[in-house]
Design an enzyme around this catalytic site. Sequence first.
Site, mmCIF file in Angstrom:
data_model
loop_
_atom_site.group_PDB
_atom_site.id
_atom_site.type_symbol
_atom_site.label_atom_id
_atom_site.label_comp_id
_atom_site.label_asym_id
_atom_site.label_seq_id
_atom_site.Cartn_x
_atom_site.Cartn_y
_atom_site.Cartn_z
ATOM 1 N N GLU A 96 0.749 -1.143 0.029
ATOM 2 C CA GLU A 96 -0.016 -0.172 -0.215
ATOM 3 C C GLU A 96 0.873 1.195 0.105
ATOM 4 O O GLU A 96 2.047 1.219 0.226
ATOM 5 C CB GLU A 96 -0.787 0.079 1.359
ATOM 6 C CG GLU A 96 -0.020 0.171 2.415
ATOM 7 C CD GLU A 96 -0.751 -0.263 3.842
ATOM 8 O OE1 GLU A 96 -1.960 -0.333 3.634
ATOM 9 O OE2 GLU A 96 -0.077 -0.217 4.797
ATOM 10 N N CYS A 109 3.594 8.089 1.816
ATOM 11 C CA CYS A 109 3.992 7.108 2.739
ATOM 12 C C CYS A 109 3.958 5.873 2.027
ATOM 13 O O CYS A 109 3.210 5.515 1.396
ATOM 14 C CB CYS A 109 2.685 6.908 3.844
ATOM 15 S SG CYS A 109 3.017 5.446 5.055
ATOM 16 N N CYS A 116 6.045 -8.071 6.985
ATOM 17 C CA CYS A 116 7.249 -7.766 7.584
ATOM 18 C C CYS A 116 7.589 -8.700 8.582
ATOM 19 O O CYS A 116 6.924 -9.474 9.247
ATOM 20 C CB CYS A 116 6.853 -6.421 8.331
ATOM 21 S SG CYS A 116 8.275 -5.775 9.566
ATOM 22 N N CYS A 120 5.681 -7.302 15.357
ATOM 23 C CA CYS A 120 5.451 -6.305 16.543
ATOM 24 C C CYS A 120 3.709 -6.614 16.568
ATOM 25 O O CYS A 120 3.126 -7.004 15.793
ATOM 26 C CB CYS A 120 5.243 -4.808 16.020
ATOM 27 S SG CYS A 120 7.024 -4.369 15.693
ATOM 28 N N CYS A 123 0.754 -4.556 15.151
ATOM 29 C CA CYS A 123 0.763 -4.219 13.783
ATOM 30 C C CYS A 123 0.197 -5.024 13.110
ATOM 31 O O CYS A 123 0.552 -6.600 13.008
ATOM 32 C CB CYS A 123 2.189 -3.825 13.493
ATOM 33 S SG CYS A 123 2.438 -3.487 11.708
ATOM 34 N N SER A 223 10.251 3.781 16.059
ATOM 35 C CA SER A 223 9.166 3.422 16.871
ATOM 36 C C SER A 223 9.663 2.842 18.084
ATOM 37 O O SER A 223 9.828 1.728 18.349
ATOM 38 C CB SER A 223 8.421 2.143 16.043
ATOM 39 O OG SER A 223 8.279 2.582 14.681
ATOM 40 N N LEU A 224 9.286 3.636 19.241
ATOM 41 C CA LEU A 224 9.546 3.440 20.485
ATOM 42 C C LEU A 224 8.367 2.478 21.256
ATOM 43 O O LEU A 224 8.522 1.358 21.710
ATOM 44 C CB LEU A 224 9.905 4.749 21.379
ATOM 45 C CG LEU A 224 10.471 4.331 22.581
ATOM 46 C CD1 LEU A 224 11.923 3.670 22.692
ATOM 47 C CD2 LEU A 224 10.751 6.057 23.277
ATOM 48 N N HIS A 225 7.332 3.071 21.384
ATOM 49 C CA HIS A 225 6.088 2.268 21.712
ATOM 50 C C HIS A 225 6.027 1.916 23.518
ATOM 51 O O HIS A 225 5.029 1.436 23.704
ATOM 52 C CB HIS A 225 5.813 1.217 20.916
ATOM 53 C CG HIS A 225 5.538 1.490 19.643
ATOM 54 N ND1 HIS A 225 4.959 2.571 19.037
ATOM 55 C CD2 HIS A 225 5.900 0.931 18.408
ATOM 56 C CE1 HIS A 225 4.990 2.574 17.802
ATOM 57 N NE2 HIS A 225 5.717 1.557 17.234
ATOM 58 N N CYS A 343 -0.314 5.774 8.007
ATOM 59 C CA CYS A 343 -0.045 4.857 7.151
ATOM 60 C C CYS A 343 -0.491 3.589 7.436
ATOM 61 O O CYS A 343 -0.416 2.991 8.278
ATOM 62 C CB CYS A 343 1.262 4.677 6.841
ATOM 63 S SG CYS A 343 1.961 6.315 6.249
HETATM 64 N N1 SAH Z 1 8.445 -0.668 10.286
HETATM 65 C C1 SAH Z 1 8.722 0.535 10.744
HETATM 66 C C2 SAH Z 1 7.927 1.422 9.503
HETATM 67 C C3 SAH Z 1 6.610 0.997 9.167
HETATM 68 S S1 SAH Z 1 5.434 0.903 10.371
HETATM 69 C C4 SAH Z 1 8.363 0.953 12.074
HETATM 70 O O1 SAH Z 1 7.971 0.192 12.725
HETATM 71 O O2 SAH Z 1 8.872 1.942 12.306
HETATM 72 C C5 SAH Z 1 5.145 2.581 10.637
HETATM 73 C C6 SAH Z 1 4.351 3.154 11.834
HETATM 74 O O3 SAH Z 1 2.931 2.710 11.902
HETATM 75 C C7 SAH Z 1 5.323 2.560 13.164
HETATM 76 O O4 SAH Z 1 5.625 3.585 14.367
HETATM 77 C C8 SAH Z 1 4.306 1.485 13.634
HETATM 78 O O5 SAH Z 1 4.655 1.118 14.947
HETATM 79 C C9 SAH Z 1 2.834 1.934 13.508
HETATM 80 N N2 SAH Z 1 1.861 1.010 13.349
HETATM 81 C C10 SAH Z 1 1.803 -0.268 13.152
HETATM 82 N N3 SAH Z 1 0.653 -0.685 13.282
HETATM 83 C C11 SAH Z 1 0.203 0.134 13.816
HETATM 84 C C12 SAH Z 1 -1.497 0.254 14.376
HETATM 85 N N4 SAH Z 1 -2.230 -0.559 14.155
HETATM 86 N N5 SAH Z 1 -2.034 1.533 14.838
HETATM 87 C C13 SAH Z 1 -1.362 2.608 14.672
HETATM 88 N N6 SAH Z 1 0.047 2.671 14.140
HETATM 89 C C14 SAH Z 1 0.557 1.381 13.953
HETATM 90 FE FE1 SF4 Z 2 7.149 -4.174 10.953
HETATM 91 FE FE2 SF4 Z 2 6.915 -1.839 11.754
HETATM 92 FE FE3 SF4 Z 2 4.954 -3.549 11.739
HETATM 93 FE FE4 SF4 Z 2 6.673 -3.599 13.555
HETATM 94 S S1 SF4 Z 2 5.234 -1.936 13.317
HETATM 95 S S2 SF4 Z 2 5.840 -5.287 12.465
HETATM 96 S S3 SF4 Z 2 8.695 -3.148 12.369
HETATM 97 S S4 SF4 Z 2 5.909 -2.625 10.157
#
Ligand code: SAH
Ligand code: SF4
Length: 369
Positions: A96, A109, A116, A120, A123, A223-225, A343
Amino acid sequence: MNTGPAKTNLLGLTRAELEAFIGQMGEKPFRARQLMKWLYKRHVSDFDQMTDLARVFRERLKEVAQGATPEITMTQVSADGTRKWLLSMGAAQGIEMVFIPEPGRGTLCISSQVGCAMDCTFCSTGQQGFNRNLSAAEIVGQVWLANRELGFAPGEDRVITNVVFMGMGEPLANYRNVVPATEILMDDLGFDISRRRVTVSTSGLVPQMLRLAEETNCALAVSLHAPNDRLRDELVPINRKHPIAELLDACWQYVDKQNARSITFEYVMLDGVNDHPEHAYELVRLLKGRPAKMNLIPFNPFPGTRYRRSSAAAIERFRDILNANGVIATTRRTRGDDIDAACGQLVGRVHDRTTVRLGSKLVSVAVQS
Ligand code: SAH
Ligand code: SF4
């Protein structure tokens, strides 16, 4: 890609690689500049239209090269102008791409992988697993395609001013292709996007972050979270290999090496998981006085997820604690009635809401009727 296998896709070649390629054809390096002008300034990929190249050269180019982009399988436009495209990557795979227009800028984006491997837990891409890396041409091809779709006109201001690697995939796990792609995006003969406006987002692949600091000069988002290893180990499993202290150390090295203003830290707000005031205070202890900006992202649920989005009040309280204690924090903009343009999770102002399947990834999207 609408390609024949043997042809080199010029959209994936950096200036130096294109010069080498042209050199191998027995042509002068300045032909590479001419080609780049056609490709990126005039947005022409058909060699027949490149009228200042000798006919013989054009014919030879047609035999060995092409400027091919991924193919669009679906386009969705939300009422606020946000656009989402699904692109076919062959073998029934898709990625996408999202364009988010805002006053004074337009952010595209893009994806770096199909799926991936980082796993995580919050995600949807991670839950789908890893399919394959995108080539540099498939990455650059996304930007080229979006420019075309958005009505690129030579000589006019570009609609796409910023590119973020925040779609599908972990860009630093595809370092080999992502780095040349960023080079083409930033090259003044390429898309000519300034270095602060090309952002690679990573879940924290520390060795590649350190390499990136040496080898390129784009902006970095991390991406700290979670504010502690116990929680981050659970949400972002790569943390078990590269824990927070190591990750932050790499971030500060990045800022030093790059002379960058700051690192953007993404933090997805998960109800009852990482959104307690104590988590905000823990973040303050980690980030106060550092070149850091926090970007709070309201979680976007997807079918089968165990998480819920934090309430608006919890997100606001969290942001206020950070800001009041010297850590700059913003909440990723939501639009209209809580419409999110993050995104991978596009939701437009809707008449109809549907779920799209991207490989095995399910994304909730909204379509204008
Ligand atoms: N893999 C990379 C970049 C792609 S994800 C990364 O993890 O940074 C882009 C952003 O979207 C990241 O910060 C990711 O944690 C966030 N993201 C993933 N799933 C999500 C969700 N369900 N809701 C909100 N943000 C999300
Ligand atoms: Fe991959 Fe980023 Fe999703 Fe984590 S948040 S699974 S690194 S796309």
